[in-house]
Each structure stands twice: as structure tokens, then as C-alpha cells.
Design a protein around this motif. Structure first.
Motif: not given
Length: 247
Positions: A1-16
Motif C-alpha cells: 500500500i503505497t503513498a505517492f508524493w508522501p513526505i517533505q523534509n519538514y514532515n520527517m518527524n515521529d507524529d507524521y
């Protein structure tokens, strides 16, 4: 189950990352248009994903927009080798929606040599001749014959596109002995396609499963930024907060 365009550098945290786990994502597909498309961020996200039982499809800016097709096989092998033993790395993103897939056929073998278990990501706007061209080059090194058919325009549902591409792809994949995968529309974009609701997404997913697809990818997981197109919200907002379709 794939997330496309999933994450930017400011989302690199535990909650996300915890939310991605909660919603059921197993493959965080990092592609070369994102600001995370570099070795350091790939490694960080892979570690965070691995800790949560998820995987990452890696990519780097230097591979992007078809440039990897111009690499020598040895260069491709060395690029893949950087990630081949990294916990959490499950694949490599080389191209999406190529008008002609044939220049990318040689990319598969050196990546598979470096990491035999890796999925080498290539997705089609479904075209029978283009699919056959790649299948004849790559054969069973193609883990997924994958395509997108976005079925929710501004009005109604384009079931003809859903059923025709699903059946054509299914028959072709059976002939060549490969698995199939399909993108699911989970946002609106460019003023031509609307954001589907939860029931419409379930319908799209279950139709894809009925045709035997072994990978379901969401286009998109979050609101893309800086990609030259316009999008509605998706499964999450840009800051990672849940939207009405998350559940």
C-alpha cells in the motif's frame, strides 16, 4: 500500500510517520521531485519507516526526469548499492509515466544485481505497446506492471477507463507472468479532476483488487508542493494533519 508524493523534509518527524503507519501505508515512495530526494533524507526516512514496519522506495534528484536512463549499467549498480543493505529500503524509483519506457529497460538488471528483492518503480499511463516494449526487455525483472487511470473527473466516474485499463493490464500481466499494480485517485488536481469521497475511494480500491492488483498506490498521499501543478487536499494536508478521507 503505497503513498505517492508522501513526505517533505519538514514532515520527517515521529507524529507524521505514525500517521502513515496508522492509515496503513507500507511503502513510502520517495521520488525525485521531492526535497527529500537525497541520500541523507532517504536514509533517515528509511530508518524511521523500518522502526514502524514500513518500507521506503528511494530516489535522488540526480536520477530524475529520465536522467537515470543515460547512466551506464555500472553507474546504476553503484547507485543502487548505496541502499541495497539498508533496513527499510524496499525499492528504487526510476521514472513515472514515461512516454517511451524502452530507454529504461536496461536500468532493471543492475538494480536487481545490487538488491534482488527490490521493486524497481516504473508506472505507465496505460498504453499497450509501451507496456509490451518494456515487458519484452525486462521480463520478470518487472515486479509490477503498474498504471494509473484517474477515474474521477469534475463530474461523475469514468468507469470505462477503470475497467478497460484494469482488464487490459491484467491479461497482459498474466501473459508475461508479472504482478499488477494500480494508482488510486485520492485528490483533485489541475481543475480537471475532483477529490473523491471515502465511498468513491473504496469503490476504486475494491475494483482494483477485484482485477488482481497486488499493489495499491494513492495519488496523492499529501498535498504536493513545488511541482508545477495544482492540487486539492489528499489523505493528509501539507502539515500532516488528517483530512476527511483519512479514516
Amino acid at each position: 500500500i503505497t503513498a505517492f508524493w508522501p513526505i517533505q523534509n519538514y514532515n520527517m518527524n515521529d507524529d507524521y510517520l505514525d500517521k502513515m503507519k496508522e492509515v496503513g501505508i507500507t511503502n513510502i515512495q520517495l521520488n525525485y521531485v521531492l526535497n527529500t530526494a537525497n541520500y541523507a533524507d532517504n536514509m533517515t526516512i528509511a530508518q524511521m519507516a523500518y522502526e514502524r514496519g514500513m518500507g521506503v522506495t528511494v530516489s535522488e534528484k540526480d536520477w530524475g526526469w529520465g536522467k537515470i536512463s543515460e547512466f551506464s549499467d555500472e553507474q546504476i549498480y553503484q547507485e543502487a548499492l548505496k541502499y541495497s543493505h539498508v533496513p527499510g529500503v524496499i525499492g528504487y524509483y526510476i521514472i513515472d509515466e514515461p512516454a517511451d519506457a524502452s530507454p529504461f529497460g536496461h536500468c532493471f538488471a543492475p538494480i536487481k544485481e545490487a538488491m534482488p528483492t527490490a521493486d524497481v518503480h516504473l508506472n505507465f499511463i496505460y498504453n499497450q505497446a509501451n507496456c509490451i516494449s518494456l515487458l519484452e526487455q525486462v521480463g520478470q525483472n518487472l515486479d509490477y506492471l503498474m498504471w494509473d487511470a484517474y477515474i474521477y473527473p469534475n463530474q461523475g466516474c469514468n468507469e470505462a477507463a477503470l475497467f478497460k485499463t484494469s482488464n487490459d493490464g491484467r491479461l497482459l500481466a498474466l501473459e508475461y507472468g508479472v504482478k499488477t499494480a494500480q494508482f488510486i485517485q485520492s485528490c483533485g488536481f489541475n481543475g480537471t479532476n475532483r477529490k473523491p469521497n471515502g465511498n468513491e475511494i473504496r469503490y476504486n480500491v475494491n475494483a482494483a483488487l477485484a482485477y488482481g492488483n497486488k499493489q495499491i498506490a494513492y495519488f496523492t498521499y499529501r498535498i504536493p508542493e513545488g511541482v508545477g501543478e495544482t492540487f486539492t487536499s489528499a489523505i493528509v494536508n501539507a502539515d500532516g494533519s488528517k483530512t476527511e478521507i483519512f479514516d
